[in-house]
Design an enzyme around this catalytic site. Structure first.
Site, short mmCIF file in Angstrom:
data_model
loop_
_atom_site.label_atom_id
_atom_site.label_comp_id
_atom_site.label_asym_id
_atom_site.label_seq_id
_atom_site.Cartn_x
_atom_site.Cartn_y
_atom_site.Cartn_z
N ASN A 234 0.82 -1.22 0.00
CA ASN A 234 0.00 0.00 0.00
C ASN A 234 0.86 1.27 0.00
O ASN A 234 0.36 2.35 0.25
CB ASN A 234 -0.94 0.01 1.21
CG ASN A 234 -0.19 0.01 2.54
OD1 ASN A 234 1.04 -0.02 2.56
ND2 ASN A 234 -0.92 0.04 3.64
N HIS B 254 3.49 1.87 2.00
CA HIS B 254 4.08 2.33 3.27
C HIS B 254 5.59 2.20 3.24
O HIS B 254 6.16 1.36 2.56
CB HIS B 254 3.45 1.62 4.48
CG HIS B 254 3.82 0.19 4.69
ND1 HIS B 254 2.88 -0.81 4.78
CD2 HIS B 254 5.01 -0.43 4.85
CE1 HIS B 254 3.48 -1.97 4.99
NE2 HIS B 254 4.78 -1.77 5.04
N GLU C 12 1.92 4.13 7.45
CA GLU C 12 0.78 3.72 6.63
C GLU C 12 0.14 4.94 5.96
O GLU C 12 0.43 6.09 6.34
CB GLU C 12 -0.25 3.02 7.53
CG GLU C 12 0.27 1.75 8.22
CD GLU C 12 0.28 0.52 7.31
OE1 GLU C 12 0.41 0.67 6.08
OE2 GLU C 12 0.16 -0.59 7.86
C1 GLP Z 1 7.13 -4.29 6.55
C2 GLP Z 1 8.24 -3.33 6.99
C3 GLP Z 1 8.70 -2.44 5.85
C4 GLP Z 1 8.92 -3.28 4.60
C5 GLP Z 1 7.63 -3.93 4.20
C6 GLP Z 1 7.75 -4.77 2.95
O1 GLP Z 1 5.87 -3.77 6.66
N1 GLP Z 1 7.86 -2.51 8.08
O2 GLP Z 1 9.88 -1.77 6.24
O3 GLP Z 1 9.41 -2.47 3.57
O4 GLP Z 1 7.23 -4.78 5.25
O5 GLP Z 1 8.13 -6.07 3.27
P1 GLP Z 1 8.73 -7.11 2.27
O6 GLP Z 1 10.10 -6.63 1.94
O7 GLP Z 1 8.76 -8.40 3.04
O8 GLP Z 1 7.84 -7.15 1.10
#
Ligand code: GLP
Length: 233
Positions: free
Chosen positions: A128, A130, A135
């Site tokens: 989304n 973030h 968020e």
């Molecule tokens: C979590 C973390 C973020 C990260 C996101 C994406 O929410 N707080 O810092 O960028 O996940 O995760 P992934 O890299 O596993 O797709």
């Protein structure tokens, strides 16, 4: 924003590693680090390199509320296992998700960020849009705070837990304002599930509905994407 297209996460990790190496050769002392699956290939490059990080400081983006370093799913544990146990740093900071007084812990974390200005900030991105755990709706000048995770984020992150009910619903996250203070920002994204967020971040309007679009306001951002994540650009 500079966009670097790579074949896959392995190549992306190598590119991000080159940027860190170059930065350290040019005096970088503080790395802003991220968790999630995205930076794992970068951390593999770092741990398999002959580089010495013992003069480096790291400041992590976020931590789940209620989880401490001994919890397998905590971000502190993730960082220890993926990087710090193998490559010791001088100092490593991760927000304290188990602090008795979380507001106080947020203030202390802002103090840490102020005392250790980030030279290179590593970021992943949520589906989304973030960044950290900021968020949609999070203010662009925000500091460290306790945030409620959205359903989209809880669902995306449930793969790391036994069941969805185990995923914490709150986190302590560095704010977008602090992220934007990083001198250089390197954001990585791999896979189709990130394509919409990457499009919004790069081509969309600068709006708090898409937290990563705040990066359009920063003058040194490198985005490393594979074909699937770049497919909607
Ligand atoms: C979590 C973390 C973020 C990260 C996101 C994406 O929410 N707080 O810092 O960028 O996940 O995760 P992934 O890299 O596993 O797709």
């Amino acid at each position: 924003m500079e966009i670097i297209r790579v074949k896959n996460a392995e190549e992306g990790g190598k590119k991000a590693f080159e940027i860190i190496k170059n930065g350290m050769e040019n005096g970088a002392k503080v790395l802003g680090l991220a968790t999630g699956s995205t930076p794992i290939t970068l951390y593999k490059e770092m741990t398999s390199s002959d580089m010495d990080f013992s003069n480096m400081t790291s400041v992590n983006l976020d931590e789940y509320v209620g989880l401490g370093g001994s919890d397998d799913q905590s971000y502190r544990h993730f960082m220890n296992v993926e990087l710090f146990d193998k490559k010791p740093f001088k100092e490593t900071f991760v927000p304290d998700g188990k602090a008795a007084d979380l507001d106080q812990a947020c203030q202390s974390y802002d103090q840490i960020i102020e005392e250790h200005p980030i030279d290179i900030q590593i970021l992943g991105i949520g589906q989304n849009g973030h960044i950290g755990f900021n968020e949609p709706g999070a203010p662009f000048d925000g500091k460290t705070s306790v945030v409620d995770l959205t359903e989209s984020t809880i669902n995306a992150n449930k793969r790391f837990f036994d069941k969805v009910e185990d995923v914490p619903t709150k986190a302590v996250s560095m704010g977008i304002g602090s992220i934007l203070n990083g001198k250089k920002i390197v954001l990585m994204a791999y896979g189709e599930s990130k394509a919409e967020a990457i499009k919004g971040m790069i081509n969309g309007p600068v709006t708090t509905d898409m937290p990563a679009s705040a990066l359009q306001n920063h003058d040194d951002v490198i985005v490393i994407v594979d074909e699937a994540a770049a497919s909607k650009l």
